[in-house]
Design an enzyme around this catalytic site. Structure first.
Site, mmCIF file in Angstrom:
data_model
loop_
_atom_site.group_PDB
_atom_site.id
_atom_site.type_symbol
_atom_site.label_atom_id
_atom_site.label_comp_id
_atom_site.label_asym_id
_atom_site.label_seq_id
_atom_site.Cartn_x
_atom_site.Cartn_y
_atom_site.Cartn_z
ATOM 1 N N ALA A 192 0.877 -1.164 0.000
ATOM 2 C CA ALA A 192 0.000 0.000 0.000
ATOM 3 C C ALA A 192 0.917 1.217 0.000
ATOM 4 C CB ALA A 192 -0.868 -0.020 1.249
ATOM 5 N N GLU B 86 4.445 -5.135 7.242
ATOM 6 C CA GLU B 86 3.669 -4.096 7.942
ATOM 7 C C GLU B 86 4.169 -3.841 9.363
ATOM 8 O OE1 GLU B 86 2.414 -6.282 5.907
ATOM 9 O OE2 GLU B 86 0.714 -5.456 4.787
ATOM 10 N N GLU C 127 -1.000 -9.063 -0.472
ATOM 11 C CA GLU C 127 -2.435 -9.248 -0.202
ATOM 12 C C GLU C 127 -3.241 -9.275 -1.508
ATOM 13 O OE1 GLU C 127 -2.378 -5.992 2.779
ATOM 14 O OE2 GLU C 127 -3.511 -7.403 4.005
ATOM 15 N N GLY D 238 0.506 -4.865 1.062
ATOM 16 C CA GLY D 238 -0.708 -4.846 0.240
ATOM 17 C C GLY D 238 -0.514 -5.516 -1.113
HETATM 18 N N1 DAK Z 1 4.629 3.218 -0.867
HETATM 19 C C1 DAK Z 1 4.995 4.371 -1.437
HETATM 20 N N2 DAK Z 1 6.106 4.510 -2.190
HETATM 21 C C2 DAK Z 1 6.893 3.441 -2.330
HETATM 22 C C3 DAK Z 1 6.577 2.187 -1.757
HETATM 23 C C4 DAK Z 1 5.374 2.102 -1.001
HETATM 24 N N3 DAK Z 1 4.964 0.969 -0.440
HETATM 25 N N4 DAK Z 1 7.547 1.332 -2.080
HETATM 26 C C5 DAK Z 1 8.430 1.999 -2.838
HETATM 27 N N5 DAK Z 1 8.036 3.270 -3.004
HETATM 28 C C6 DAK Z 1 8.711 4.327 -3.747
HETATM 29 C C7 DAK Z 1 9.939 4.835 -3.004
HETATM 30 O O1 DAK Z 1 9.568 5.784 -2.035
HETATM 31 C C8 DAK Z 1 10.728 5.453 -4.142
HETATM 32 O O2 DAK Z 1 10.179 6.712 -4.463
HETATM 33 P P1 DAK Z 1 11.107 8.034 -4.568
HETATM 34 O O3 DAK Z 1 11.803 8.128 -3.269
HETATM 35 O O4 DAK Z 1 12.025 7.729 -5.722
HETATM 36 O O5 DAK Z 1 10.132 9.139 -4.847
HETATM 37 C C9 DAK Z 1 10.436 4.534 -5.309
HETATM 38 O O6 DAK Z 1 9.234 3.826 -4.960
HETATM 39 C C10 DAK Z 1 11.528 3.486 -5.537
HETATM 40 O O7 DAK Z 1 11.775 2.822 -4.322
HETATM 41 P P2 DAK Z 1 13.225 2.699 -3.649
HETATM 42 O O8 DAK Z 1 14.109 3.823 -4.088
HETATM 43 O O9 DAK Z 1 13.002 2.535 -2.193
HETATM 44 O O10 DAK Z 1 13.735 1.356 -4.309
HETATM 45 P P3 DAK Z 1 14.783 0.315 -3.702
HETATM 46 O O11 DAK Z 1 15.070 -0.651 -4.799
HETATM 47 O O12 DAK Z 1 15.917 1.016 -3.045
HETATM 48 O O13 DAK Z 1 13.980 -0.447 -2.544
HETATM 49 C C11 DAK Z 1 12.072 -1.586 -1.571
HETATM 50 C C12 DAK Z 1 12.893 -1.259 -2.875
HETATM 51 C C13 DAK Z 1 10.797 -2.366 -2.021
HETATM 52 C C14 DAK Z 1 12.918 -2.510 -0.676
HETATM 53 C C15 DAK Z 1 11.723 -0.281 -0.845
HETATM 54 O O14 DAK Z 1 11.131 0.624 -1.771
HETATM 55 C C16 DAK Z 1 10.747 -0.484 0.281
HETATM 56 O O15 DAK Z 1 11.123 -0.930 1.362
HETATM 57 N N6 DAK Z 1 9.475 -0.141 0.030
HETATM 58 C C17 DAK Z 1 8.436 -0.291 1.026
HETATM 59 C C18 DAK Z 1 8.035 -1.734 1.136
HETATM 60 C C19 DAK Z 1 6.997 -1.959 2.204
HETATM 61 O O16 DAK Z 1 7.238 -1.774 3.411
HETATM 62 N N7 DAK Z 1 5.804 -2.361 1.766
HETATM 63 C C20 DAK Z 1 4.763 -2.682 2.658
HETATM 64 C C21 DAK Z 1 4.022 -1.428 2.916
HETATM 65 S S1 DAK Z 1 2.880 -1.648 4.226
HETATM 66 C C22 DAK Z 1 -4.267 -0.340 5.008
HETATM 67 C C23 DAK Z 1 -4.376 -1.532 4.342
HETATM 68 C C24 DAK Z 1 -3.258 -2.216 3.963
HETATM 69 C C25 DAK Z 1 -2.027 -1.732 4.304
HETATM 70 C C26 DAK Z 1 -1.925 -0.536 4.965
HETATM 71 C C27 DAK Z 1 -3.034 0.166 5.320
HETATM 72 N N8 DAK Z 1 -5.424 0.405 5.406
HETATM 73 C C28 DAK Z 1 -6.681 -0.219 5.231
HETATM 74 C C29 DAK Z 1 -5.342 1.747 5.810
HETATM 75 C C30 DAK Z 1 -0.856 -2.408 3.874
HETATM 76 C C31 DAK Z 1 0.331 -1.883 4.223
HETATM 77 C C32 DAK Z 1 1.500 -2.114 3.447
HETATM 78 O O17 DAK Z 1 1.465 -2.581 2.335
#
Ligand code: DAK
Length: 265
Positions: free
Chosen positions: A71, A139, A119, A116
């Protein structure tokens, strides 16, 4: 229907059936699910549910790095608990509609499938993955828990022990681990992923569509019932196949030693 964050294409198989390809198209954010993507998914689902012309769908991510990296974390910063609850309910309902689509949906995991993103893949019927797949439910590393059905679907799919191992650790796993745990049906080189997923979709498109929709219903909804209730549902759906022309076509084509041509009625 204008979709800003999704690429959706329909192709005809050699048997003349329609299969869809859906690409989440925000490569600059690793295809993270923001409001626009969720809104576009809603529009597309409405279209798919009403037209009912597809025999199978493949979902993947654009670019080479990600299926969906979660997400959109940047949209969550100022979110109130009330809005989070509302988003969880509407996101869960949306993913449930994907799971309930009356045709098979294959997720082609071409890189990160996190939070997400995983998911979303869990709402599909099964997953093909490239060797570059990196997946998990991180998460808890953000102080969150999965909110789009991840705790429920993963526990049903892999069992509670593995689901807890994955969702409590927040670890990122590789493709081989996903294959060994039974999450991925198939792992291949990145260059082969879409061709193999499309080939699988083409095979599914040749099967009897109503039978496929009832297999999905029996497995998806029977699994939440007691064994005897699940068997009752299976018997009911089995009987329903005997009301279809496709059941006759299947049996007659077998006897005549020809390929069946199922019409979906
Ligand atoms: N959200 C927003 N932007 C993201 C993103 C994300 N999940 N993942 C990557 N990006 C963006 C980065 O910010 C970056 O943007 P800029 O800084 O260039 O503007 C761009 O994509 C490229 O990413 P990186 O530069 O970070 O690329 P790397 O190869 O260095 O790293 C990575 C890749 C996948 C390891 C890293 O980007 C990362 O850790 N991303 C986050 C992964 C993560 O934690 N995903 C789970 C998110 S929690 C909800 C329902 C469901 C959920 C939440 C709420 N509600 C009902 C309210 C679910 C939550 C989740 O999914």
């Amino acid at each position: 229907m204008e979709l800003k964050t999704l690429q959706f294409t329909v192709t005809n198989t050699t048997s003349g059936h329609k299969i869809g390809t859906l690409q989440i198209a925000r490569p600059e954010a690793l295809n993270a699910l923001n409001k626009n993507v969720l809104q576009d998914l809603k529009l597309l689902l409405h279209d798919l549910e009403t037209k009912r012309e597809l025999r199978a769908l493949v979902i993947t991510g654009s670019g080479e790095k990600a299926f969906v990296a979660g997400a959109d974390i940047k949209e969550m910063e100022g979110m109130s608990p009330a809005l989070a609850r509302e988003m969880a309910h509407s996101g869960q309902a949306l993913f449930q509609r994907i799971e309930d689509l009356p045709f098979p949906v294959v997720a082609a995991i071409n890189g990160f499938a996190l939070g997400g993103g995983l998911e979303l893949a869990l709402a599909c019927d099964f997953m093909f993955a490239s060797t570059t797949a990196k997946w998990g439910l991180p998460e808890v590393t953000l102080g969150l828990i999965p909110g789009y059905g991840g705790t429920q679907r993963l526990a049903r799919l892999l069992g509670r022990a593995l689901a807890k191992r994955i969702a409590l650790s927040g670890e990122i796993f590789n493709a081989q681990q996903g294959y060994e745990w039974g999450l991925f049906a198939h792992v291949c080189e990145p260059a082969q992923l879409m061709a193999l997923a499309m080939k699988q979709a083409e095979i599914l498109a040749d099967r009897a569509p109503l039978a496929l929709s009832w297999v999905k219903e029996a497995i998806n909804h029977g699994g939440d019932k007691t064994m005897s209730e699940g068997l009752k549902l299976e018997a009911e759906l089995f009987a329903r196949t005997f009301e279809t022309k496709d059941r006759l076509e299947g049996v007659q084509s077998f006897i005549a030693k020809r390929r069946p041509n199922f019409q979906g009625h």
